[in-house]
Design an enzyme around this catalytic site. Structure first.
Site, short mmCIF file in Angstrom:
data_model
loop_
_atom_site.label_atom_id
_atom_site.label_comp_id
_atom_site.label_asym_id
_atom_site.label_seq_id
_atom_site.Cartn_x
_atom_site.Cartn_y
_atom_site.Cartn_z
N LYS A 122 -9.51 2.25 -2.46
CA LYS A 122 -9.59 1.84 -0.86
C LYS A 122 -11.32 2.07 -0.35
O LYS A 122 -11.27 3.32 -0.08
CB LYS A 122 -8.57 2.43 -0.12
CG LYS A 122 -8.62 1.77 1.25
CD LYS A 122 -7.30 2.20 2.06
CE LYS A 122 -7.33 1.91 3.66
NZ LYS A 122 -5.95 2.15 4.20
N GLU B 195 1.01 -1.26 0.05
CA GLU B 195 0.08 0.03 -0.02
C GLU B 195 0.84 1.28 -0.04
O GLU B 195 1.99 1.49 0.85
CB GLU B 195 -1.05 0.16 1.42
CG GLU B 195 -1.87 1.40 1.35
CD GLU B 195 -2.51 1.07 2.70
OE1 GLU B 195 -2.26 0.47 3.43
OE2 GLU B 195 -3.66 1.88 2.70
N CYS C 175 -5.56 -2.74 2.15
CA CYS C 175 -5.44 -2.80 3.75
C CYS C 175 -6.52 -3.12 4.37
O CYS C 175 -7.11 -4.23 4.91
CB CYS C 175 -4.55 -1.44 4.11
SG CYS C 175 -3.96 -1.76 5.79
#
Ligand SMILES: NC(=O)NCCC(=O)O
Length: 384
Positions: free
Chosen positions: A196, A119, A233
């Site tokens: 994300k 990330e 994540c």
């Protein structure tokens, strides 16, 4: 970190458990054994020279009568930042390009088809600081930024699909920042981007200061080597996030991450692996490595004394398969490249065996969820 850093769970198990018992321990903890892949000598030597952990594992699948095997090699790269966090922004980015470029070269020697970085790989994980400057300067256009151009060159040169998670600057929408993975086809063209969905609000992970919740849904990218998705994540704590990528047909879901030992290490080996089992797909969990120091102290309103680092990013990147097996993890302390070979036919084989997609009661969940999200929802509790 202590003077003798704890290198990996696997190394400790191997060191202390007698071989016969180790087999049973591994069967229960890691599932069906993965095979170690013999990697080319030139790759092994280059990894040693360049100072990173190189591991190769293969998952097995049954031979089918009607379909040819669909063998794919994925490469997971974990790395420390190269320069101190107060070095000029462009120098930090360039140094990371150089470091990751030399690991990708080794991945190409190992025949990797799809590669994924950690990330926000072009920057320190500065979101703990809540300072805007200079960290927002690391944001780049997903389509035309220097990092995407760099990855396009890698993709063309090595015939590899590149998943490049960056901090995105979206000029079309008023310079909005996003946490985005750019997917670059092995032809070198930008296949697309995915953002994300879930932003952490835990400990020092003050990421909502920097970017917004993603608006690209759960898209899946059809590549020459299989259908892939990227669950960035914190999305790994959300089973429905994995599920939606899987419903859209993902065969491999990458989880580029940045997380520290004190917060999440006991959860790390479970979450991506559970997602592989629950969704009949492969999952690839990638975490950065090392401790990153910042010039100014910060706190996160959690009673801890002001500090200048996030704690230790523990690496330990791994791949999990739909049958519940997993590769050993990469080092907790060193840069690394994990090469994992898989036959994508395993996804259907396990789906036919366990049938979670058939036995899931989606219509019932959909109906109940539609009620749960209403502001006047009342929990379905029967009382005397
Ligand atoms: N980068 C990120 O979302 N980290 C949050 C911490 C965690 O998910 O373990």
């Amino acid at each position: 970190m202590s003077a003798t850093p704890f290198e990996s769970l696997e190394k400790t198990l191997e060191k202390h458990i007698p071989p016969e018992e180790l087999k049973e321990v591994k069967r229960i903890m890691y599932g069906k054994d993965t095979k170690t892949i013999e990697l080319p000598q030139c790759a092994v030597e280059a990894a040693a020279e360049r100072g990173f952990d190189l591991q190769g594992s293969a998952f097995s699948a049954s031979v089918e009568q009607l379909r040819q095997p669909r063998i794919v090699r994925v490469g997971l790269i974990q790395n420390q930042i190269v320069l101190p966090t107060d070095a000029p922004v462009i120098e930090q980015i360039t140094a990371l390009h150089k470091r990751v470029g030399e690991i990708v070269e080794v991945a190409a020697m190992c025949g990797v088809n799809i590669i994924c970085f950690q990330e926000a790989w072009t920057m320190p994980f500065a979101f703990c600081t809540r300072e805007k400057v200079p960290w927002t300067e690391f944001a780049e256009s997903a389509e035309e930024g220097q990092t995407t151009r760099f990855c396009q060159e890698l993709a063309r040169k090595y015939n590899v699909v590149v998943v490049s998670p960056i901090l995105e600057r979206d000029e079309v929408h008023g310079e909005t920042l996003w946490n985005t993975a750019v997917v670059i086809s092995n032809s070198g063209s930008v296949l697309g981007k995915t953002r994300k969905n879930h932003i952490p609000r835990v400990g020092d992970f003050n990421e909502s200061t920097y970017y917004m919740e993603g608006n690209t849904g759960h898209r899946v990218f059809q590549t020459q080597f299989g259908k892939i998705a990227v669950n960035i994540c914190y999305g790994r704590h959300h089973p429905l996030n994995w599920f939606m990528y899987s419903l859209n047909g993902a065969e491999i879901i990458f989880n580029p991450s940045a997380t520290v030992g004190e917060l999440s290490e006991p959860m790390w080996p479970i979450e991506a692996r559970n997602a592989a089992i629950a969704n009949h797909c492969f999952t690839c969990a990638i975490n950065r490595v090392g401790t990153e120091h910042f010039k100014n102290e910060f706190t996160s309103g959690d009673g801890k004394k002001a500090h200048t680092d996030f704690g230790h990013f523990y690496g330990s990147s791994y791949v999990a398969a739909p049958d519940g097996s997993r590769t050993p993890g990469l080092s907790r302390t060193r840069d690394g490249l994990l090469v994992a070979e898989m036959d994508l036919n395993l996804t259907r084989q396990i789906s036919d065996k366990w049938s979670f997609k058939m036995t899931g009661r989606y219509e019932m969940y959909a109906e109940e969820l539609a009620k749960v999200v209403q502001h006047d929802f009342k929990a379905n509790i029967i009382k005397e």
